[in-house]
Design an enzyme around this catalytic site. Structure first.
Site, PDB file in Angstrom:
ATOM      1  N   ASP A  46      31.925  -3.645  57.529  1.00  0.00           N
ATOM      2  CA  ASP A  46      32.616  -4.126  56.669  1.00  0.00           C
ATOM      3  C   ASP A  46      33.300  -5.217  56.367  1.00  0.00           C
ATOM      4  OD1 ASP A  46      34.351  -3.181  54.282  1.00  0.00           O
ATOM      5  OD2 ASP A  46      36.171  -2.595  55.966  1.00  0.00           O
TER       6      ASP A  46
ATOM      7  N   HIS B  57      26.096  -7.191  49.637  1.00  0.00           N
ATOM      8  CA  HIS B  57      24.982  -5.923  50.132  1.00  0.00           C
ATOM      9  C   HIS B  57      23.880  -6.315  50.674  1.00  0.00           C
ATOM     10  CE1 HIS B  57      28.607  -3.117  49.543  1.00  0.00           C
ATOM     11  NE2 HIS B  57      28.736  -3.726  47.809  1.00  0.00           N
TER      12      HIS B  57
ATOM     13  N   LEU C 288      15.685   4.256  70.608  1.00  0.00           N
ATOM     14  CA  LEU C 288      16.838   4.530  70.107  1.00  0.00           C
ATOM     15  C   LEU C 288      17.202   5.019  69.292  1.00  0.00           C
ATOM     16  CD1 LEU C 288      19.349   2.653  69.724  1.00  0.00           C
ATOM     17  CD2 LEU C 288      18.128   1.390  67.749  1.00  0.00           C
TER      18      LEU C 288
END
Ligand code: IPE
Ligand code: IPE
Ligand code: MG
Length: 245
Positions: free
Chosen positions: A19, A36, A130
């Site tokens: 955020d 962004h 991962l």
């Protein structure tokens, strides 16, 4: 900080609410989409950092079911970035032995994005490092709603008796059926809320909130959150009898 890392317990599953992209851009008098774009670079770096630290699952909130409420311009910019970063992510995943998985309801996206998601999952499915989970058009309530529909259909078809429904049964219908619950949830930009993220899964997750805006997040911040996690006493509703003595 780095010197004592060998004693550090690395959380198996780290979830992130990224955020602050908008605020990062605003502080620089840039359009929100630049925040962004910078945030996407941070996602890419964080995937590599988490993979190198030995994190097994990293789940990042990329776009919520509520984010469609934003302006057409912002949603459009996010979709463009999504298209671009899906291609980059394939390279990053291959280089770092990362398996990519999407959660959320992808049906609302344009067909080329759906195809891209499917290809990304398919081409990385045999990687053993991962697992990078991206939550897109994801909402915890919507996930539970979609799971409930599938569960109700199975009951209707006689595949399942209502009395047989356990917590594990419900987990099996969620998008995260094969993913363990997060151990640590990181939220950037100082907000203390879940914003409809992993509602079922975060029942006993440890929260860590930092004021750092997502585009400024980096490996040091990630390690800081892991240090903080190492100080926590996870009781899962039980008692720490050693401490009481
Ligand atoms: C997070 O940054 C990215 C998405 C929700 C897609 P924001 O866009 O929410 O940034 P702020 O909260 O306005 O600063
Ligand atoms: C949460 O951030 C959603 C994502 C990170 C994708 P928001 O910025 O949308 O959440 P609120 O509006 O602050 O709760
Ligand atoms: Mg926000």
């Amino acid at each position: 900080m780095i010197e004592t890392m060998e004693n550090l317990v690395i959380p198996k599953h780290i979830a992130i609410i990224l955020d602050g992209n908008g605020r990062w851009a605003k502080a620089r008098k840039l359009p929100r989409k630049m925040g962004h774009a910078e945030g996407c670079k941070t996602v890419e770096k964080t995937v590599e950092d988490a993979a190198r630290l030995g994190v097994e699952y990293l789940t990042v909130y990329g776009f919520s079911t509520e984010n469609w409420k934003r302006s057409e311009e912002e949603v459009g910019a996010l979709m463009q970035l999504f298209r671009y970063y899906m291609k980059r992510l394939l390279k990053v995943a291959k280089k770092n032995n990362v398996r990519v998985k999407m959660i959320g309801d992808k049906r609302r996206f344009a067909q080329d994005i759906i195809d891209g998601i499917n290809a990304l999952e398919e081409e990385t499915k045999d990687n053993t490092g991962l697992t990078f989970v991206i939550a897109v058009n994801y909402g915890g309530r919507d996930e539970i709603r979609r799971a409930t529909i599938k569960l109700a259909e199975d009951v209707k078809e006689g595949k399942l008796e209502p009395e047989q429904i356990t917590e594990d049964t419900i987990k099996g219908y969620l998008d995260t059926a094969t993913i363990p619950d997060p151990d640590l949830l990181i939220r950037t930009s100082g907000e203390f809320r879940l914003s409809n993220y992993l509602l079922w899964q975060c029942a006993y997750t440890e929260f860590y909130v930092t004021d750092v805006l997502w585009p400024d997040f980096n490996k040091e911040e990630l390690i800081r959150a892991i240090y903080d996690y190492n100080k926590r006493d996870r009781r899962f509703g039980g008692r720490n009898e050693k401490e009481e003595k």
